[in-house]
Scaffold this motif. Structure first.
Motif, PDB file in Angstrom:
ATOM      1  N   GLY A 162      44.970  34.325   8.734  1.00 31.24           N
ATOM      2  CA  GLY A 162      45.452  33.113   8.537  1.00 31.24           C
ATOM      3  C   GLY A 162      44.285  31.957   8.449  1.00 31.24           C
ATOM      4  O   GLY A 162      44.595  30.769   8.463  1.00 31.24           O
ATOM      5  N   ARG A 163      42.868  32.340   8.150  1.00 33.00           N
ATOM      6  CA  ARG A 163      41.782  31.713   8.107  1.00 33.00           C
ATOM      7  C   ARG A 163      42.036  30.571   9.605  1.00 33.00           C
ATOM      8  O   ARG A 163      42.273  29.237   8.969  1.00 33.00           O
ATOM      9  CB  ARG A 163      41.800  30.827   6.970  1.00 33.00           C
ATOM     10  N   PRO A 164      41.896  31.066  10.624  1.00 31.34           N
ATOM     11  CA  PRO A 164      42.232  30.100  12.037  1.00 31.34           C
ATOM     12  C   PRO A 164      41.192  29.257  11.962  1.00 31.34           C
ATOM     13  O   PRO A 164      39.774  29.438  11.804  1.00 31.34           O
ATOM     14  CB  PRO A 164      42.339  31.212  12.884  1.00 31.34           C
ATOM     15  N   ALA A 193      49.808  28.701  13.307  1.00 33.71           N
ATOM     16  CA  ALA A 193      49.300  29.093  12.113  1.00 33.71           C
ATOM     17  C   ALA A 193      47.711  28.505  11.958  1.00 33.71           C
ATOM     18  O   ALA A 193      47.208  29.109  11.501  1.00 33.71           O
ATOM     19  CB  ALA A 193      49.953  28.314  11.023  1.00 33.71           C
ATOM     20  N   ARG A 194      47.352  27.919  12.755  1.00 31.32           N
ATOM     21  CA  ARG A 194      46.086  27.622  13.082  1.00 31.32           C
ATOM     22  C   ARG A 194      45.075  28.281  14.107  1.00 31.32           C
ATOM     23  O   ARG A 194      43.964  27.963  14.262  1.00 31.32           O
ATOM     24  CB  ARG A 194      45.947  25.925  13.528  1.00 31.32           C
ATOM     25  N   GLU A 246      32.766  28.780   8.091  1.00 29.36           N
ATOM     26  CA  GLU A 246      34.132  28.137   8.248  1.00 29.36           C
ATOM     27  C   GLU A 246      34.356  27.259   9.162  1.00 29.36           C
ATOM     28  O   GLU A 246      35.535  26.564   9.231  1.00 29.36           O
ATOM     29  CB  GLU A 246      35.082  29.416   8.425  1.00 29.36           C
ATOM     30  N   GLU A 247      33.379  27.060  10.247  1.00 28.38           N
ATOM     31  CA  GLU A 247      33.359  26.225  11.449  1.00 28.38           C
ATOM     32  C   GLU A 247      34.723  26.669  12.353  1.00 28.38           C
ATOM     33  O   GLU A 247      35.343  25.712  12.982  1.00 28.38           O
ATOM     34  CB  GLU A 247      33.528  24.577  11.085  1.00 28.38           C
ATOM     35  N   GLY A 265      47.121  22.769   6.021  1.00 28.43           N
ATOM     36  CA  GLY A 265      45.985  21.896   7.035  1.00 28.43           C
ATOM     37  C   GLY A 265      44.854  21.507   6.167  1.00 28.43           C
ATOM     38  O   GLY A 265      45.127  21.312   5.193  1.00 28.43           O
ATOM     39  N   ASP A 266      43.719  21.820   7.024  1.00 24.52           N
ATOM     40  CA  ASP A 266      42.419  21.244   6.208  1.00 24.52           C
ATOM     41  C   ASP A 266      41.892  22.536   5.603  1.00 24.52           C
ATOM     42  O   ASP A 266      40.607  22.214   5.271  1.00 24.52           O
ATOM     43  CB  ASP A 266      41.634  20.508   7.323  1.00 24.52           C
ATOM     44  N   ARG A 267      42.188  23.419   5.533  1.00 26.22           N
ATOM     45  CA  ARG A 267      41.555  24.736   4.921  1.00 26.22           C
ATOM     46  C   ARG A 267      42.601  25.642   4.222  1.00 26.22           C
ATOM     47  O   ARG A 267      43.942  25.417   4.310  1.00 26.22           O
ATOM     48  CB  ARG A 267      40.727  25.395   6.056  1.00 26.22           C
TER      49      ARG A 267
END
Length: 293
Positions: free
Chosen positions: A155-157, A78-79, A188-189, A111-113
């Motif tokens: 999924g904003r990877p 998912a990341r 978004e880094e 996660g972190d986002r």
């Protein structure tokens, strides 16, 4: 292994007696655009498939977001985001419906986002707001490629794999895509690993370029760093007394100083052309392929 987003050490891959990857080493940092260049058959796709967890390596140590891809679970997947060269399913779906449907799979992996990317914001980011209600089968080629990108980042990877992402884009769409990549990395880094045959695109997007040939990374760095590493000759052009001159030299600074020492004010239209990325790339690939024979 360190805290790098991607870390690869002595990666090897063989298909029967043929060794495609013969000891590949590289890392990628958070928020970096890493471009992988190489001729057809060099092992670019195999490398990326191993990093994505879709193919098992023959040997070597690999960590992607701190995990061995061969053991990656659903929260790990998912990341990641993946944009393939083409993706032609779900022609009857409408654009917004499909992105909302796919985004739902990421909702449980925070996660972190924030995940997934809000659909209307995502449509705006990839330039598909006006096509949100259109059936996918009716999209133009360029719009379809934008949707491919949207699917890859819904999924904003934290890590995004892009395989020839701008194939079929017109110049305006290509420029907008480059802006999107810069937004992903700067805001978004997101770390981006990109393959392309477009050397101009590689030069515009890459923080670092890796050249894969002969089963190994034969060079890595920015376009300027690669040119200096190759130590290719710089082309100096100038006009004197109405005549045009061209000279290739390994030390352009010293040559130009001597040129002005000898002729001074007689020199007009001076132009210094360092090796282009294309020239650097071709030289490195030829040398690697020659040594492999």
């Amino acid at each position: 292994m360190t805290g790098a987003v991607i870390e690869v050490r002595d990666l090897r891959m063989s298909y029967g007696p043929k060794e495609v990857l013969a000891g590949v080493d590289f890392t990628a940092r958070r928020g970096e655009v890493l471009v992988l260049l190489g001729p057809n058959g060099a092992g670019k796709s195999t490398t990326i498939e191993i990093l994505e967890g879709f193919r098992r390596r023959s040997a070597g140590d690999v960590r992607v977001l701190g995990v061995d891809p061969a053991r990656g679970d659903e929260p790990w997947r998912a990341r990641l985001g993946v944009v393939l060269q083409s993706w032609r399913d779900h022609g009857k779906w409408r654009v917004r419906e499909l992105l909302r449907h796919l985004g739902a799979y990421y909702a449980g992996y925070s996660g972190d986002r924030e995940r997934p990317w809000p659909v209307d914001e995502l449509l705006d980011v990839v330039g598909l707001t006006e096509s949100a209600g259109t059936r996918i089968a009716r999209l133009s080629g360029g719009q379809r490629r934008r949707l491919d990108v949207a699917i890859g980042i819904v999924g904003r990877p934290e890590l995004l794999f892009l395989d020839e992402p701008t194939v079929g884009f017109d110049p305006e769409a290509r420029r907008e895509f480059h802006d999107l990549v810069h937004r992903l990395t700067d805001v978004e880094e997101t770390t981006v690993l990109l393959t392309t045959h477009d050397l101009d695109e590689a030069e515009k997007l890459a923080d670092r370029i890796l050249i894969l040939a002969g089963g190994r990374i034969v060079a890595g760095g920015s376009a300027d760093e690669l040119a200096r590493e190759v130590a290719g000759e710089t082309e100096v052009r100038w006009t004197r007394d109405g005549r045009r001159f061209v000279h290739s030299t390994g030390d352009a600074t010293a040559f130009v100083r001597e040129l002005f020492r000898q002729h001074d004010a007689e020199i007009d239209d001076l132009e210094v052309r360092p090796s282009s990325l294309e020239e650097t790339y071709m030289k490195l690939v030829r040398e690697a392929e020659g040594s492999a024979r």
